[in-house]
Design an enzyme around this catalytic site. Structure first.
Site, PDB file in Angstrom:
ATOM      1  N   SER A   1      48.911 -78.738  -3.765  1.00 46.51           N
ATOM      2  CA  SER A   1      48.741 -78.725  -2.315  1.00 46.51           C
ATOM      3  C   SER A   1      50.093 -78.477  -1.625  1.00 46.51           C
ATOM      4  O   SER A   1      50.796 -77.529  -1.976  1.00 46.51           O
ATOM      5  CB  SER A   1      48.087 -80.044  -1.884  1.00 46.51           C
ATOM      6  OG  SER A   1      47.647 -79.975  -0.571  1.00 46.51           O
TER       7      SER A   1
ATOM      8  N   ASP B   1      37.203 -76.166  -3.827  1.00 45.64           N
ATOM      9  CA  ASP B   1      38.244 -76.523  -2.848  1.00 45.64           C
ATOM     10  C   ASP B   1      38.058 -75.660  -1.596  1.00 45.64           C
ATOM     11  O   ASP B   1      38.180 -74.443  -1.655  1.00 45.64           O
ATOM     12  CB  ASP B   1      39.624 -76.268  -3.485  1.00 45.64           C
ATOM     13  CG  ASP B   1      40.783 -76.696  -2.581  1.00 45.64           C
ATOM     14  OD1 ASP B   1      40.555 -77.034  -1.401  1.00 45.64           O
ATOM     15  OD2 ASP B   1      41.928 -76.682  -3.078  1.00 45.64           O
TER      16      ASP B   1
ATOM     17  N   HIS C   1      39.266 -80.171  -2.949  1.00 36.11           N
ATOM     18  CA  HIS C   1      40.723 -80.110  -3.001  1.00 36.11           C
ATOM     19  C   HIS C   1      41.306 -81.200  -3.901  1.00 36.11           C
ATOM     20  O   HIS C   1      42.283 -80.988  -4.613  1.00 36.11           O
ATOM     21  CB  HIS C   1      41.268 -80.242  -1.574  1.00 36.11           C
ATOM     22  CG  HIS C   1      42.744 -80.015  -1.458  1.00 36.11           C
ATOM     23  ND1 HIS C   1      43.336 -78.829  -1.828  1.00 36.11           N
ATOM     24  CD2 HIS C   1      43.741 -80.808  -1.007  1.00 36.11           C
ATOM     25  CE1 HIS C   1      44.647 -78.915  -1.606  1.00 36.11           C
ATOM     26  NE2 HIS C   1      44.916 -80.109  -1.114  1.00 36.11           N
TER      27      HIS C   1
END
Lengths: 199, 385
Positions: B156, B321, B354
């Site tokens: 991320s 995601d 995610h």
């Protein structure tokens, strides 16, 4: 190494920048990198093949060939190789266009459906051929566009491509590559080296 | 005494590095001095060639693996992937994990004292960018005697730091692992961040960021921010299979209390977070996310921005995601390919959205371990431990 890969290995020039479509476990790219200083990327969708490539240090991109090669720019590679995948594509003809858009030259190998053993299966026994090069049953085969040595040559001529080399061989036998004696009948694996006419 | 799992790095103790060289920041301000708190796992070899840097995500911190105490309820946030025999194998690698500047877990940030004023920094803490973090991380590497990292790894927002490392310090990074990241935020990503910021800033307890001086905190705002954020971390399917439309009691109450399990879960997540995280830090970190865009200085052409990068990349995305979907990773991969850089890309089938990057999943682990083994092999790293 598989016999068709060994032949391709000989054909790829030193230091070439190539794409290997359906690169499997990366055997060809790893060997070309080590022995010929070849760079480039493999495209693959099989998870185990991808992991094997990564373990070898081969650059592999998870990409479905049926989605085309739009992410690769025109004329950015010396050569595009595609072994044993043509017959599993939704539009093999379009992939041929794509290959020769990103590179001047392409090498393609595929199982020759007109191989005499295949003909015996279908023509005499009346069953869909099953062989080392076509190991699947008709109902679970990924091969949706089977073709013959002659068919592919015909497609290349229709597209105005130059066939710089062509040969057939038997899957597990190296050194028997030939195009002289009835290749459409005696070749189990067909291999073509094609380029486009320069404008 | 409870026993720790065998594949854990075990008990770990955070350390603090103090830096007195001023750090010039992208915003034009200068941090005169700062602390970075960090943890390490494994052993740095004599050649100092086996170091791995872990970059954390939005609400992360330095505690990536192991336990601070035997009775700690949960191990570090990336314990699934760091430890003896795990993808980032601490028998081979020396792992460094820090809390970024502006954080609220020990590194200098809004809850630290501003030496110029004697007050807490609070909202006066300068905005830090991904580049600023990378520069501060390089200084930490200097301090630890690490000239070049065997790999810099992050998910991320952590993945963005990895990408920045390849651009700011290409000679100091041997491999880059960018997981569930994006080369820049989309308008939708920024929009979600803005909702989070507005939730915090419009809380009456925010006091323009001076809430600590008012002996309070914008907990309701931070809770809302986290609830919204949390929705974007999970996939619709993951939420559906975890909670469905399950009710906490048998009948509908026809009121606004907690009725559905998913409401209860989100409130719990929000409450826990708002009691442990600093609102000014959250604001800062979301801005760092929004600002990150290495292509901006190159006419929006990412492939051009990638020119300095030299090392092999592993880029990983997850099918479900939707915060940074696979297409965003593909954007990075395609640009790397265009720039002729070495890269491998995998898109892992996972229902976890995610958050999948934090979890163990067989294919994810196989790919990650294969890449790291290759890194170790090429560096000639022996297994010890």
């Amino acid at each position: 190494m598989r016999a068709d890969l060994k032949l391709i290995h000989r054909w790829v020039p030193d230091g070439a920048h190539i794409l290997d479509l359906a690169c499997g476990d990366g055997t060809l790219l790893a060997s070309l990198a080590r022995h010929k200083g070849v760079t480039g990327y493999g495209l693959e969708i099989d998870p185990e093949g991808i992991t094997a490539c990564i373990a070898k240090g081969v650059n592999v991109i998870e990409q479905n060939l049926d989605e085309g090669l739009a992410n690769f720019e025109d004329d950015t590679y010396d050569l595009v190789v595609m072994t044993q995948a043509l017959q599993a594509l939704r539009r093999p003809d379009r992939m041929l266009d794509e290959m020769l858009r990103v590179a001047d030259e392409g090498i393609i190998t595929f199982p020759n459906f007109a191989y005499w053993r295949h003909r015996v299966h279908l023509g005499i026994r009346g069953y869909m051929p099953v062989s080392k090069s076509l190991p699947h049953a008709w109902y679970d085969t990924p091969n949706i566009h089977l073709s013959t040595f002659n068919d592919f040559e015909h497609l290349c001529r229709e597209k105005g491509l130059i066939i710089t080399d062509r040969a057939v061989g038997i899957r597990d036998h190296e050194g028997h590559w030939t195009s002289r004696l009835w290749p459409n009948l005696f070749g189990e694996i067909a291999i073509f080296r094609v380029s486009r006419r320069r404008d | 005494m409870p026993e720790l799992p065998r594949d854990s790095v075990g008990l770990v103790t955070p350390q603090t590095a103090r830096f007195d060289d001023p750090l010039e920041l992208a915003c034009g301000k200068t941090l005169p001095a700062y602390d970075l708190v960090y943890e390490t796992y494994g052993t740095l070899n004599a050649e100092r060639s086996n170091a791995i840097l872990i970059c954390h995500a939005l609400s992360g911190h330095h505690h990536a693996a192991g336990y601070h105490a035997l009775d700690e309820r949960k191990p570090g946030w990336w314990d699934a992937h760091i430890g003896p025999g795990k993808s980032i194998d601490t028998n081979r690698f020396f792992v460094v994990s820090l809390n970024n500047l502006g954080g609220c877990h020990g590194s200098t940030g809004p809850i630290s004292e501003n030496p110029d004023t004697g007050r807490l920094w609070g909202p006066d803490f300068p905005m830090v960018t991904v580049s600023d973090w990378v520069h501060s991380q390089a200084r930490l590497a200097d301090r630890l005697g690490i000239e070049r990292f065997a790999a810099v790894i992050g998910g991320s927002l952590g993945g963005m730091q990895v990408l920045q490392w390849t651009l700011s310090y290409p000679e100091r990074i041997a491999n880059a692992v960018v997981i569930a990241a994006t080369p820049k935020l989309s308008a939708q990503n920024i929009a979600f961040n803005e909702v989070a910021r507005q939730a915090i800033r419009s809380d009456p307890e925010f006091h323009d960021g001076w809430y600590i001086e008012h002996d309070t905190a914008p907990r309701r705002g931070l809770k809302l921010a986290r609830m919204v954020g949390h929705i974007t971390y999970l996939s619709e399917d993951a939420m559906g299979s975890k909670f469905g439309r399950d009710l906490r009691s048998e009948d509908l109450n026809f009121g606004y209390g907690v009725e559905f399990q998913v409401e209860s879960y989100l409130r719990y997540q929000g409450d826990t977070f708002s009691n442990s995280f600093d609102a000014n830090t959250y604001l800062l970190m979301t801005k760092a996310l929004d600002y990150f865009d290495p292509s901006a200085a190159h006419g929006g052409v990412l492939a051009k921005a990638l020119a300095p990068s030299q090392c092999p990349f592993l880029v990983v995305s997850f099918t479900s995601d939707w915060r940074f979907p696979p297409s965003r990773s593909r954007e990075l991969v395609d640009a790397l390919v265009r720039a002729g850089k070495p890269v491998s890309y995998v898109n892992i089938d996972s229902p976890h959205g995610h958050d999948a990057f934090l979890m163990p999943e067989p294919r994810y682990q196989a790919v990650f371990a294969a890449f790291m083994s290759r890194v170790a092999r090429e560096l000639g790293l022996e297994e010890h431990g």
